[in-house]
Design a protein around this motif. Sequence first.
Motif, PDB file in Angstrom:
ATOM      1  N   ASN A   4       0.839  -1.191   0.000  1.00  0.00           N
ATOM      2  CA  ASN A   4       0.000   0.000   0.000  1.00  0.00           C
ATOM      3  C   ASN A   4       0.876   1.244   0.000  1.00  0.00           C
ATOM      4  OD1 ASN A   4      -2.293  -1.628   0.169  1.00  0.00           O
ATOM      5  ND2 ASN A   4      -2.241  -1.622   2.398  1.00  0.00           N
ATOM      6  N   ARG A   5       0.407   2.274  -0.702  1.00  0.00           N
ATOM      7  CA  ARG A   5       1.191   3.508  -0.836  1.00  0.00           C
ATOM      8  C   ARG A   5       0.296   4.729  -0.687  1.00  0.00           C
ATOM      9  NH1 ARG A   5       4.632   0.308  -0.376  1.00  0.00           N
ATOM     10  NH2 ARG A   5       6.199  -0.339  -1.854  1.00  0.00           N
ATOM     11  N   THR A   6       0.892   5.844  -0.303  1.00  0.00           N
ATOM     12  CA  THR A   6       0.205   7.127  -0.279  1.00  0.00           C
ATOM     13  C   THR A   6       1.014   8.128  -1.103  1.00  0.00           C
ATOM     14  OG1 THR A   6       1.329   7.795   1.760  1.00  0.00           O
ATOM     15  CG2 THR A   6      -0.858   6.773   1.991  1.00  0.00           C
ATOM     16  N   TYR A   7       0.276   9.042  -1.750  1.00  0.00           N
ATOM     17  CA  TYR A   7       0.885  10.083  -2.584  1.00  0.00           C
ATOM     18  C   TYR A   7       0.150  11.383  -2.284  1.00  0.00           C
ATOM     19  CZ  TYR A   7       2.297   5.870  -5.089  1.00  0.00           C
ATOM     20  OH  TYR A   7       2.791   4.622  -5.409  1.00  0.00           O
ATOM     21  N   SER A   8       0.895  12.442  -1.968  1.00  0.00           N
ATOM     22  CA  SER A   8       0.258  13.699  -1.577  1.00  0.00           C
ATOM     23  C   SER A   8       0.689  14.851  -2.474  1.00  0.00           C
ATOM     24  CB  SER A   8       0.607  14.030  -0.128  1.00  0.00           C
ATOM     25  OG  SER A   8      -0.031  15.231   0.257  1.00  0.00           O
ATOM     26  N   GLN A  17      -4.132   0.952  -2.868  1.00  0.00           N
ATOM     27  CA  GLN A  17      -4.103  -0.393  -2.321  1.00  0.00           C
ATOM     28  C   GLN A  17      -4.023  -1.367  -3.497  1.00  0.00           C
ATOM     29  OE1 GLN A  17      -6.978  -0.984   1.057  1.00  0.00           O
ATOM     30  NE2 GLN A  17      -7.760   0.945   0.231  1.00  0.00           N
ATOM     31  N   PRO A  18      -2.826  -1.742  -3.935  1.00  0.00           N
ATOM     32  CA  PRO A  18      -2.684  -2.563  -5.137  1.00  0.00           C
ATOM     33  C   PRO A  18      -3.399  -3.910  -5.063  1.00  0.00           C
ATOM     34  CG  PRO A  18      -0.598  -2.399  -3.965  1.00  0.00           C
ATOM     35  CD  PRO A  18      -1.537  -1.436  -3.315  1.00  0.00           C
ATOM     36  N   ALA A  19      -3.565  -4.459  -3.880  1.00  0.00           N
ATOM     37  CA  ALA A  19      -4.257  -5.749  -3.772  1.00  0.00           C
ATOM     38  C   ALA A  19      -5.734  -5.627  -4.140  1.00  0.00           C
ATOM     39  CB  ALA A  19      -4.121  -6.297  -2.357  1.00  0.00           C
ATOM     40  N   ARG A  63     -11.970   0.097  -4.317  1.00  0.00           N
ATOM     41  CA  ARG A  63     -11.349   0.993  -3.342  1.00  0.00           C
ATOM     42  C   ARG A  63      -9.828   0.957  -3.472  1.00  0.00           C
ATOM     43  NH1 ARG A  63     -14.193   4.473  -0.359  1.00  0.00           N
ATOM     44  NH2 ARG A  63     -12.935   4.125   1.474  1.00  0.00           N
ATOM     45  N   ALA A  64      -9.324   0.561  -4.641  1.00  0.00           N
ATOM     46  CA  ALA A  64      -7.877   0.559  -4.857  1.00  0.00           C
ATOM     47  C   ALA A  64      -7.331   1.981  -4.769  1.00  0.00           C
ATOM     48  CB  ALA A  64      -7.536  -0.063  -6.202  1.00  0.00           C
ATOM     49  N   LEU A  65      -8.083   2.947  -5.267  1.00  0.00           N
ATOM     50  CA  LEU A  65      -7.713   4.358  -5.166  1.00  0.00           C
ATOM     51  C   LEU A  65      -8.757   5.085  -4.327  1.00  0.00           C
ATOM     52  CD1 LEU A  65      -6.636   5.230  -8.823  1.00  0.00           C
ATOM     53  CD2 LEU A  65      -5.144   4.958  -6.836  1.00  0.00           C
ATOM     54  N   THR A  66      -8.301   5.732  -3.283  1.00  0.00           N
ATOM     55  CA  THR A  66      -9.139   6.578  -2.445  1.00  0.00           C
ATOM     56  C   THR A  66      -8.297   7.805  -2.109  1.00  0.00           C
ATOM     57  OG1 THR A  66      -8.420   5.381  -0.473  1.00  0.00           O
ATOM     58  CG2 THR A  66     -10.526   4.698  -1.455  1.00  0.00           C
ATOM     59  N   PHE A  67      -8.852   8.733  -1.361  1.00  0.00           N
ATOM     60  CA  PHE A  67      -8.061   9.903  -0.965  1.00  0.00           C
ATOM     61  C   PHE A  67      -8.563  10.439   0.361  1.00  0.00           C
ATOM     62  CE2 PHE A  67     -11.697  11.994  -2.814  1.00  0.00           C
ATOM     63  CZ  PHE A  67     -11.819  13.189  -2.119  1.00  0.00           C
ATOM     64  N   ASP A  87     -11.198   7.395   5.293  1.00  0.00           N
ATOM     65  CA  ASP A  87     -11.183   7.795   6.696  1.00  0.00           C
ATOM     66  C   ASP A  87      -9.781   7.577   7.253  1.00  0.00           C
ATOM     67  OD1 ASP A  87     -11.538   8.247   9.406  1.00  0.00           O
ATOM     68  OD2 ASP A  87     -13.486   7.248   9.447  1.00  0.00           O
ATOM     69  N   ARG A  88      -9.106   8.648   7.614  1.00  0.00           N
ATOM     70  CA  ARG A  88      -7.727   8.573   8.096  1.00  0.00           C
ATOM     71  C   ARG A  88      -7.535   7.606   9.269  1.00  0.00           C
ATOM     72  NH1 ARG A  88      -4.388  13.538   8.691  1.00  0.00           N
ATOM     73  NH2 ARG A  88      -4.582  14.779   6.867  1.00  0.00           N
ATOM     74  N   LYS A  89      -8.601   7.424  10.069  1.00  0.00           N
ATOM     75  CA  LYS A  89      -8.446   6.514  11.216  1.00  0.00           C
ATOM     76  C   LYS A  89      -8.188   5.082  10.762  1.00  0.00           C
ATOM     77  CE  LYS A  89     -13.366   5.612  12.280  1.00  0.00           C
ATOM     78  NZ  LYS A  89     -13.597   4.583  11.377  1.00  0.00           N
ATOM     79  N   ASP A  90      -8.448   4.785   9.471  1.00  0.00           N
ATOM     80  CA  ASP A  90      -8.199   3.445   8.940  1.00  0.00           C
ATOM     81  C   ASP A  90      -6.774   3.265   8.413  1.00  0.00           C
ATOM     82  OD1 ASP A  90     -10.776   2.636   9.538  1.00  0.00           O
ATOM     83  OD2 ASP A  90     -11.557   3.272   7.596  1.00  0.00           O
ATOM     84  N   LEU A  91      -5.951   4.303   8.439  1.00  0.00           N
ATOM     85  CA  LEU A  91      -4.572   4.191   7.966  1.00  0.00           C
ATOM     86  C   LEU A  91      -3.773   3.101   8.672  1.00  0.00           C
ATOM     87  CD1 LEU A  91      -3.490   7.869   7.224  1.00  0.00           C
ATOM     88  CD2 LEU A  91      -3.669   5.990   5.591  1.00  0.00           C
TER      89      LEU A  91
END
Length: 167
Positions: A4-8, A17-19, A63-67, A87-91
């Motif tokens: 999993n990766r994040t990009y800002s 989420q590639p899976a 949900r592979a891409l969310t923001f 939801d950031r709490k799911d990070l």
Amino acid sequence: MNRNRTYSNGTITVVWQPAECIHSARCFTSLRRVFDPTRRPWVDMSGAQTEEIIDVVERCPTRALTFFWDDPQRAIAGREDSSKLFDRKDLPQLFPEAAAPTGGQQATTRITFRPGGPLVVEGNIELVGKDGQPAQKSFKMASFCRCGLSDNQPFCDGAHFKAGFRR
């Protein structure tokens, strides 16, 4: 291994989420300046304006891409309640190596009905075949086909878009 990766871009952070990706190619065919699978990293948030990026993330059939908003107080008007808002709490669930131990708490399974689209199941999932045996390894999220047209049954591959499935 967690991929999993994040990009800002300073306004939003895109969570990948590639899976969960079914390779519908909507991201890179819609906005190649940002989403380019031939380069590393494959997401370049400086390639477009925030609203353009959100438009493409919202077209992802899974949900592979969310923001999420880097500063929720500075959300773009009309985009505060996007269906792809993470939801950031799911990070910590996406990046368990950075999370503290949960003490054995059972996570809640969430099923989201998407009108005209798949059933999205999030939680600890084990898919079992008709013989009662696990059909594949367990996973955290899956989009299940409701239209019956997916070539990747029981998973959604986005075929409902082309077929005009609306129920």
